[in-house]
Design a protein around this motif. Structure first.
Motif, PDB file in Angstrom:
ATOM      1  N   GLN A  74       0.815  -1.219   0.000  1.00 18.53           N
ATOM      2  CA  GLN A  74       0.000   0.000   0.000  1.00 18.53           C
ATOM      3  C   GLN A  74       0.852   1.274   0.000  1.00 18.53           C
ATOM      4  O   GLN A  74       0.350   2.364   0.257  1.00 18.53           O
ATOM      5  CB  GLN A  74      -0.927  -0.005   1.216  1.00 18.53           C
ATOM      6  CG  GLN A  74      -1.892  -1.180   1.231  1.00 18.53           C
ATOM      7  CD  GLN A  74      -2.802  -1.210   2.449  1.00 18.53           C
ATOM      8  OE1 GLN A  74      -3.130  -2.274   2.960  1.00 18.53           O
ATOM      9  NE2 GLN A  74      -3.224  -0.057   2.925  1.00 18.53           N
ATOM     10  N   GLU A  75       2.134   1.129  -0.303  1.00 16.86           N
ATOM     11  CA  GLU A  75       3.045   2.280  -0.203  1.00 16.86           C
ATOM     12  C   GLU A  75       2.679   3.417  -1.148  1.00 16.86           C
ATOM     13  O   GLU A  75       2.783   4.594  -0.786  1.00 16.86           O
ATOM     14  CB  GLU A  75       4.486   1.830  -0.476  1.00 16.86           C
ATOM     15  CG  GLU A  75       5.051   0.873   0.543  1.00 16.86           C
ATOM     16  CD  GLU A  75       4.796  -0.594   0.225  1.00 16.86           C
ATOM     17  OE1 GLU A  75       5.267  -1.455   0.970  1.00 16.86           O
ATOM     18  OE2 GLU A  75       4.105  -0.855  -0.802  1.00 16.86           O
ATOM     19  N   ALA A  76       2.230   3.092  -2.365  1.00 12.41           N
ATOM     20  CA  ALA A  76       1.911   4.150  -3.328  1.00 12.41           C
ATOM     21  C   ALA A  76       0.709   4.958  -2.873  1.00 12.41           C
ATOM     22  O   ALA A  76       0.675   6.192  -3.018  1.00 12.41           O
ATOM     23  CB  ALA A  76       1.652   3.552  -4.713  1.00 12.41           C
ATOM     24  N   ALA A  77      -0.302   4.279  -2.331  1.00 10.51           N
ATOM     25  CA  ALA A  77      -1.501   4.974  -1.860  1.00 10.51           C
ATOM     26  C   ALA A  77      -1.155   5.954  -0.748  1.00 10.51           C
ATOM     27  O   ALA A  77      -1.732   7.050  -0.668  1.00 10.51           O
ATOM     28  CB  ALA A  77      -2.538   3.961  -1.386  1.00 10.51           C
ATOM     29  N   GLN A  78      -0.192   5.576   0.099  1.00  7.76           N
ATOM     30  CA  GLN A  78       0.179   6.442   1.215  1.00  7.76           C
ATOM     31  C   GLN A  78       1.152   7.542   0.797  1.00  7.76           C
ATOM     32  O   GLN A  78       0.956   8.719   1.111  1.00  7.76           O
ATOM     33  CB  GLN A  78       0.781   5.597   2.332  1.00  7.76           C
ATOM     34  CG  GLN A  78      -0.221   4.645   2.962  1.00  7.76           C
ATOM     35  CD  GLN A  78       0.315   3.910   4.161  1.00  7.76           C
ATOM     36  OE1 GLN A  78       1.309   4.324   4.769  1.00  7.76           O
ATOM     37  NE2 GLN A  78      -0.326   2.824   4.526  1.00  7.76           N
ATOM     38  N   VAL A  79       2.200   7.162   0.091  1.00  7.25           N
ATOM     39  CA  VAL A  79       3.225   8.145  -0.282  1.00  7.25           C
ATOM     40  C   VAL A  79       2.670   9.152  -1.296  1.00  7.25           C
ATOM     41  O   VAL A  79       2.895  10.356  -1.168  1.00  7.25           O
ATOM     42  CB  VAL A  79       4.471   7.441  -0.847  1.00  7.25           C
ATOM     43  CG1 VAL A  79       5.424   8.443  -1.485  1.00  7.25           C
ATOM     44  CG2 VAL A  79       5.178   6.660   0.261  1.00  7.25           C
ATOM     45  N   GLY A  80       1.939   8.671  -2.300  1.00  7.00           N
ATOM     46  CA  GLY A  80       1.393   9.578  -3.306  1.00  7.00           C
ATOM     47  C   GLY A  80       0.470  10.600  -2.700  1.00  7.00           C
ATOM     48  O   GLY A  80       0.505  11.789  -3.058  1.00  7.00           O
ATOM     49  N   SER A  81      -0.373  10.173  -1.766  1.00  6.45           N
ATOM     50  CA  SER A  81      -1.309  11.108  -1.136  1.00  6.45           C
ATOM     51  C   SER A  81      -0.586  12.048  -0.179  1.00  6.45           C
ATOM     52  O   SER A  81      -0.849  13.258  -0.166  1.00  6.45           O
ATOM     53  CB  SER A  81      -2.413  10.344  -0.409  1.00  6.45           C
ATOM     54  OG  SER A  81      -1.882   9.448   0.548  1.00  6.45           O
ATOM     55  N   VAL A 256      -7.454   2.093  -5.008  1.00  6.55           N
ATOM     56  CA  VAL A 256      -7.617   0.646  -5.121  1.00  6.55           C
ATOM     57  C   VAL A 256      -6.238  -0.004  -5.077  1.00  6.55           C
ATOM     58  O   VAL A 256      -5.430   0.140  -5.999  1.00  6.55           O
ATOM     59  CB  VAL A 256      -8.360   0.281  -6.419  1.00  6.55           C
ATOM     60  CG1 VAL A 256      -8.558  -1.234  -6.518  1.00  6.55           C
ATOM     61  CG2 VAL A 256      -9.711   0.994  -6.478  1.00  6.55           C
ATOM     62  N   THR A 257      -5.970  -0.723  -3.997  1.00  2.00           N
ATOM     63  CA  THR A 257      -4.640  -1.274  -3.782  1.00  2.00           C
ATOM     64  C   THR A 257      -4.774  -2.701  -3.236  1.00  2.00           C
ATOM     65  O   THR A 257      -5.820  -3.326  -3.402  1.00  2.00           O
ATOM     66  CB  THR A 257      -3.819  -0.367  -2.840  1.00  2.00           C
ATOM     67  OG1 THR A 257      -2.514  -0.888  -2.664  1.00  2.00           O
ATOM     68  CG2 THR A 257      -4.480  -0.173  -1.502  1.00  2.00           C
ATOM     69  N   TYR A 258      -3.727  -3.197  -2.569  1.00  2.00           N
ATOM     70  CA  TYR A 258      -3.763  -4.578  -2.084  1.00  2.00           C
ATOM     71  C   TYR A 258      -2.851  -4.728  -0.881  1.00  2.00           C
ATOM     72  O   TYR A 258      -1.724  -4.231  -0.878  1.00  2.00           O
ATOM     73  CB  TYR A 258      -3.299  -5.543  -3.178  1.00  2.00           C
ATOM     74  CG  TYR A 258      -3.555  -6.998  -2.874  1.00  2.00           C
ATOM     75  CD1 TYR A 258      -4.839  -7.524  -2.912  1.00  2.00           C
ATOM     76  CD2 TYR A 258      -2.514  -7.858  -2.549  1.00  2.00           C
ATOM     77  CE1 TYR A 258      -5.087  -8.866  -2.640  1.00  2.00           C
ATOM     78  CE2 TYR A 258      -2.743  -9.205  -2.278  1.00  2.00           C
ATOM     79  CZ  TYR A 258      -4.043  -9.700  -2.332  1.00  2.00           C
ATOM     80  OH  TYR A 258      -4.287 -11.026  -2.065  1.00  2.00           O
ATOM     81  N   ARG A 259      -3.363  -5.401   0.133  1.00  2.00           N
ATOM     82  CA  ARG A 259      -2.563  -5.702   1.315  1.00  2.00           C
ATOM     83  C   ARG A 259      -1.803  -6.997   1.075  1.00  2.00           C
ATOM     84  O   ARG A 259      -2.381  -8.082   1.082  1.00  2.00           O
ATOM     85  CB  ARG A 259      -3.478  -5.817   2.542  1.00  2.00           C
ATOM     86  CG  ARG A 259      -2.810  -6.449   3.739  1.00  2.00           C
ATOM     87  CD  ARG A 259      -3.634  -6.350   5.002  1.00  2.00           C
ATOM     88  NE  ARG A 259      -4.982  -6.880   4.926  1.00  2.00           N
ATOM     89  CZ  ARG A 259      -5.308  -8.179   4.968  1.00  2.00           C
ATOM     90  NH1 ARG A 259      -4.362  -9.089   5.040  1.00  2.00           N
ATOM     91  NH2 ARG A 259      -6.572  -8.557   4.937  1.00  2.00           N
ATOM     92  N   ARG A 260      -0.493  -6.906   0.877  1.00  2.00           N
ATOM     93  CA  ARG A 260       0.316  -8.085   0.565  1.00  2.00           C
ATOM     94  C   ARG A 260       0.484  -9.004   1.780  1.00  2.00           C
ATOM     95  O   ARG A 260       0.595 -10.226   1.620  1.00  2.00           O
ATOM     96  CB  ARG A 260       1.701  -7.646   0.067  1.00  2.00           C
ATOM     97  CG  ARG A 260       1.715  -6.913  -1.271  1.00  2.00           C
ATOM     98  CD  ARG A 260       1.759  -7.866  -2.443  1.00  2.00           C
ATOM     99  NE  ARG A 260       2.993  -8.639  -2.461  1.00  2.00           N
ATOM    100  CZ  ARG A 260       4.149  -8.215  -2.969  1.00  2.00           C
ATOM    101  NH1 ARG A 260       4.231  -7.008  -3.512  1.00  2.00           N
ATOM    102  NH2 ARG A 260       5.212  -8.991  -2.970  1.00  2.00           N
ATOM    103  N   ALA A 261       0.522  -8.455   2.956  1.00  2.00           N
ATOM    104  CA  ALA A 261       0.712  -9.257   4.161  1.00  2.00           C
ATOM    105  C   ALA A 261      -0.638  -9.579   4.779  1.00  2.00           C
ATOM    106  O   ALA A 261      -1.690  -9.296   4.218  1.00  2.00           O
ATOM    107  CB  ALA A 261       1.591  -8.499   5.153  1.00  2.00           C
ATOM    108  N   GLY A 262      -0.610 -10.175   5.963  1.00  2.00           N
ATOM    109  CA  GLY A 262      -1.837 -10.417   6.698  1.00  2.00           C
ATOM    110  C   GLY A 262      -2.383  -9.129   7.272  1.00  2.00           C
ATOM    111  O   GLY A 262      -1.745  -8.078   7.237  1.00  2.00           O
TER     112      GLY A 262
END
Length: 364
Positions: A74-81, A256-262
């Motif tokens: 989710q790094e792009a969703a956080q860093v971009g914003s 719209v993103t994806y959680r790679r971990a749990g």
């Protein structure tokens, strides 16, 4: 009496995308233009955030942290914003906005102290313009709504930002915040990271319509963006923030993103996710995407080497600062549980001190 036909559900637009997973530029990206310097900055921030994330999980597995909630993917969703906001804007996070925390200058020791069980927060909220993590699902959206109301009454020009996930959007708190902020036309920007899973419940079972469509139903200007495309996230967040600053009321961005971990370090996502799904989203990795477009733009290899070296230094700092976090003083619990002094609490504190003195008197 004739019954009118039901209102048709509008089709959801495709998320805005500037850069495809293979690093090629879309038509929208070409029209907007690709800012290579911004991409370099975002790449560095994403790599550092991911390194912190993985190091913190390793520390949890070693018993140094009680719990950890990863933002991997989710790094792009956080860093971009975060890059599209002003440093004076007030941010209300949920509990996995680690990249935003780093962007706001929160130190690893401050970020990890809560997960080590040593504090309720860890940093100066007013100084960092970044509120404490909210572990109660969705409550931060109401906190942000109240803060935005106060900011407007005070005549402040600051923007208030609330991060939340798709799972939290099913909470009453979030829907109340959407409705209240819209009705009062508050200066509030909602940033939803739709990572496809509310713990083990997929988005398709959570909701019949997307988050941005539901927000639009409250009268909120709403946008949907590819949350793994950091440049598109930046552009959409900047546009939404401009609307809010212009006094047009609240806005919402669904990334719209994806959680790679749990969901957390206590969760096993292999019990409810398929290998094919994970592989599909792995191919859309936000850091790999920026890496490809930067290399295609002629950014030298030295840049990537320097970022990796900085990430390793950050990992070392995370380990050192985590283990150096001081244990809390139990006396603080007695001092901070109630706003005013209470006789029963004072008696309990005195009893604690008597017990400690008695232990000191026991022969070795």
């Amino acid at each position: 009496m004739s019954v009118p036909p039901p209102v048709a559900r509008p089709a959801s637009p495709q998320p805005l995308q500037f850069v495809r997973p293979d690093g090629s530029v879309t038509e929208d990206g070409a029209r907007h233009g690709i800012d290579v310097e911004l991409a370099r900055t975002c790449y560095r921030d994403m790599v550092l955030a991911r390194r912190l994330d993985h190091e913190a999980l390793a520390l949890q597995r070693q018993g140094e942290l009680s719990l950890w909630l990863m933002a991997w993917g989710q790094e792009a969703a956080q860093v971009g914003s975060a890059q599209a906001l002003r440093q004076t804007d007030m941010v209300f996070p949920s509990y996995r906005e680690h990249a935003v925390a780093l962007h706001r200058g929160v130190r690893p020791s401050e970020l990890l102290a809560q997960w080590r069980g040593c504090t309720h927060g860890g940093w100066d909220v007013a100084e960092r313009r970044f509120h404490l993590y909210s572990l109660v699902l969705g409550t931060q959206t109401l906190h942000a709504t109240g803060y935005a109301a106060g900011a407007r009454l005070a005549g402040s020009d600051e923007l208030v930002v609330a991060y939340f996930g798709d799972g939290a959007s099913s909470q009453g708190d979030v829907n109340e915040a959407l409705n209240w902020s819209a009705a009062a036309s508050l200066p509030l920007l909602f940033l939803c990271q739709n990572n496809q899973w509310a713990i083990s419940t997929p988005a398709a079972l959570q909701m019949r319509t997307s988050v941005h469509q539901r927000a639009a139903g409250f009268g909120i200007a709403s946008f949907v963006v590819d949350g793994n495309d950091v440049l598109a996230v930046h552009a959409v967040t900047a546009a939404a923030a401009e609307l809010v600053r212009a006094g047009k009321g609240p806005a919402l961005v669904e990334a719209v993103t994806y959680r790679r971990a749990g969901h957390s370090s206590s969760d096993d996502p292999t019990r409810y996710r398929s290998d094919d799904e994970v592989a599909d989203w792995t191919a859309r990795d936000p850091i790999d995407r920026v890496d490809r477009i930067l290399r295609a733009s002629g950014v030298p290899a030295d840049f990537f080497d320097d970022v990796q070296a900085e990430a390793e230094q950050l990992a070392l700092r995370v380990r050192e600062e985590c283990r150096a976090i001081p244990d809390p003083d139990l006396d603080d619990v007695f001092a901070s549980t109630y706003a005013a002094s209470r006789l029963d609490v004072e008696r309990e504190l005195a009893e604690r001190h008597r017990m400690l003195r008695s232990l000191e008197e026991v022969p070795a």
